[in-house]
Design a protein around this motif. Structure first.
Motif, short mmCIF file in Angstrom:
data_model
loop_
_atom_site.label_atom_id
_atom_site.label_comp_id
_atom_site.label_asym_id
_atom_site.label_seq_id
_atom_site.Cartn_x
_atom_site.Cartn_y
_atom_site.Cartn_z
N UNK A 113 0.86 -1.18 0.00
CA UNK A 113 0.00 0.00 0.00
C UNK A 113 0.90 1.23 0.00
N UNK A 114 0.47 2.27 -0.72
CA UNK A 114 1.31 3.46 -0.90
C UNK A 114 0.49 4.73 -0.71
N UNK A 115 1.07 5.69 -0.01
CA UNK A 115 0.55 7.05 0.08
C UNK A 115 1.34 7.91 -0.89
N UNK A 116 0.65 8.69 -1.73
CA UNK A 116 1.29 9.39 -2.84
C UNK A 116 0.94 10.88 -2.81
N UNK A 117 1.91 11.71 -3.17
CA UNK A 117 1.67 13.16 -3.26
C UNK A 117 2.55 13.74 -4.35
N UNK A 118 2.08 14.84 -4.95
CA UNK A 118 2.89 15.48 -5.98
C UNK A 118 2.66 16.99 -6.01
N UNK A 119 3.50 17.65 -6.79
CA UNK A 119 3.38 19.08 -7.08
C UNK A 119 3.76 19.25 -8.54
N UNK A 120 2.89 19.90 -9.33
CA UNK A 120 3.23 20.16 -10.73
C UNK A 120 2.93 21.62 -11.06
N UNK A 121 3.81 22.21 -11.88
CA UNK A 121 3.71 23.64 -12.15
C UNK A 121 4.25 23.95 -13.53
N UNK A 122 3.83 25.10 -14.07
CA UNK A 122 4.23 25.51 -15.42
C UNK A 122 3.19 25.11 -16.44
N UNK A 123 3.60 25.03 -17.71
CA UNK A 123 2.71 24.55 -18.77
C UNK A 123 1.78 25.59 -19.35
#
Length: 318
Positions: free
Chosen positions: A249-259
């Protein structure tokens, strides 16, 4: 006047798709296949850079449902915009030896149906369409800490730190009609180099991944215009607990910017600074079959989508 309103909504909706459709395809395919949509620009890919035995083949098929609100650019003249996406995906992956380290290549394609609506000048406008997404191919090379091992030798190996690099290419051959604003394909190349690492500590793993999407131009955009897009950057992290072999089992997080996008060199003020949080659960069904269930949601959304996403994936190893 009604047709004019519909065109305005279609353009806003399409801008969102153009920025995100390619990204969602990777979200709905397993990390092992590394096979993401306009969508869902939200790469949450646990265990992307862990070592696996070489000489193996994988098939995967899955479904995903996403729905939520859109946050258009400040210049967009709409309110109360939302979108629903349903998709099916199929993918293939193969692991092999590259310069003494484990590597894999994977391919995927999708069938996507989306439906959206928004309010413009007190009038509710609608749009919907189905089509085939742009297929994707990716090469991943774990160049440090991941020796190329056959399955019988792999069972004796203990992981420490693994570092790898990857290159994903999206081919512009999905469903696309320049006479229509809404398309499942994006009619442009996308290149996504990335680097990542994983570290095992007892039953726990953690992953850290960074990548950048480089977008080609769409010179056949609606109304004889040219669509360009600035690079988009993504950072993601995963905390994984290994319950038993193949069961985690995995806990996941991200940040994406630009585009940010431009039409005929005119900026759209739609660059994104968003983040998501999710959970992935993988359970083996037999020695060759496994199932993954996953869910994620938007945490911060400035421009783009604030979606809730749910999916299931079957994987067969041979």
């Amino acid at each position: 006047m009604k047709n004019k309103y519909k065109l305005i909504w279609d353009e806003v909706f399409t801008n969102f798709l153009a920025c995100n459709l390619v990204k969602w395809q990777w979200l709905i395919v397993p990390p092992l296949l590394l096979v993401c949509t306009p969508s869902l620009a939200q790469d949450l890919e646990p265990r992307s850079y862990t070592n696996i035995p070489i000489g193996m083949h994988f098939l995967a098929a899955g479904i995903v449902h996403s729905e939520g609100d859109l946050s258009p650019a400040p210049t967009a003249p709409i309110t109360d915009a939302n979108l629903t996406i349903d998709a099916a995906v199929i993918g293939y992956a193969h692991t092999f030896n590259l310069a003494g380290s484990s590597s894999k290549v994977d391919l995927s394609t999708t069938r996507v149906c989306f439906e959206g609506s928004a309010t413009f000048n007190s009038e509710r406008l609608y749009a919907d369409r189905c089509g085939y997404g742009d297929p994707t191919i990716r090469l991943t090379w774990n160049f440090f800490g991941a020796p190329a091992l056959k399955p019988k030798d792999f069972s004796k190996w203990q992981q420490g730190i693994v570092i790898g690099a990857s290159m994903q290419i999206t081919l512009p051959i999905g469903s696309y009609d320049s006479d229509k604003l809404l398309n499942a394909g994006t009619n442009r190349w996308v290149f996504r180099p990335g680097i990542g690492m994983s570290h095992k500590l007892g039953r726990w793993y953690y992953d850290l991944i960074a990548s950048i999407r480089l977008y080609g131009d769409n010179d056949e955009y609606f109304n004889n215009t040219s669509l360009e897009q600035e690079p988009q950057y993504t950072l993601q992290g995963h905390l994984i607990y290994n319950i038993s072999r193949g069961h985690w089992i995995s806990l996941n997080a991200n940040l994406f910017f630009g585009g940010e996008t431009r039409k005929d060199k005119i900026a759209s003020s739609d660059d994104q600074r968003n983040s998501r949080f999710g959970i992935t659960y993988s359970v083996p069904v037999s020695a060759q079959h496994s199932v993954k269930l996953y869910a994620n949601t938007g945490v911060i959304t400035e421009v783009g989508n604030d979606f809730n996403t749910f999916g299931a994936l079957w994987q067969y190893r041979f």
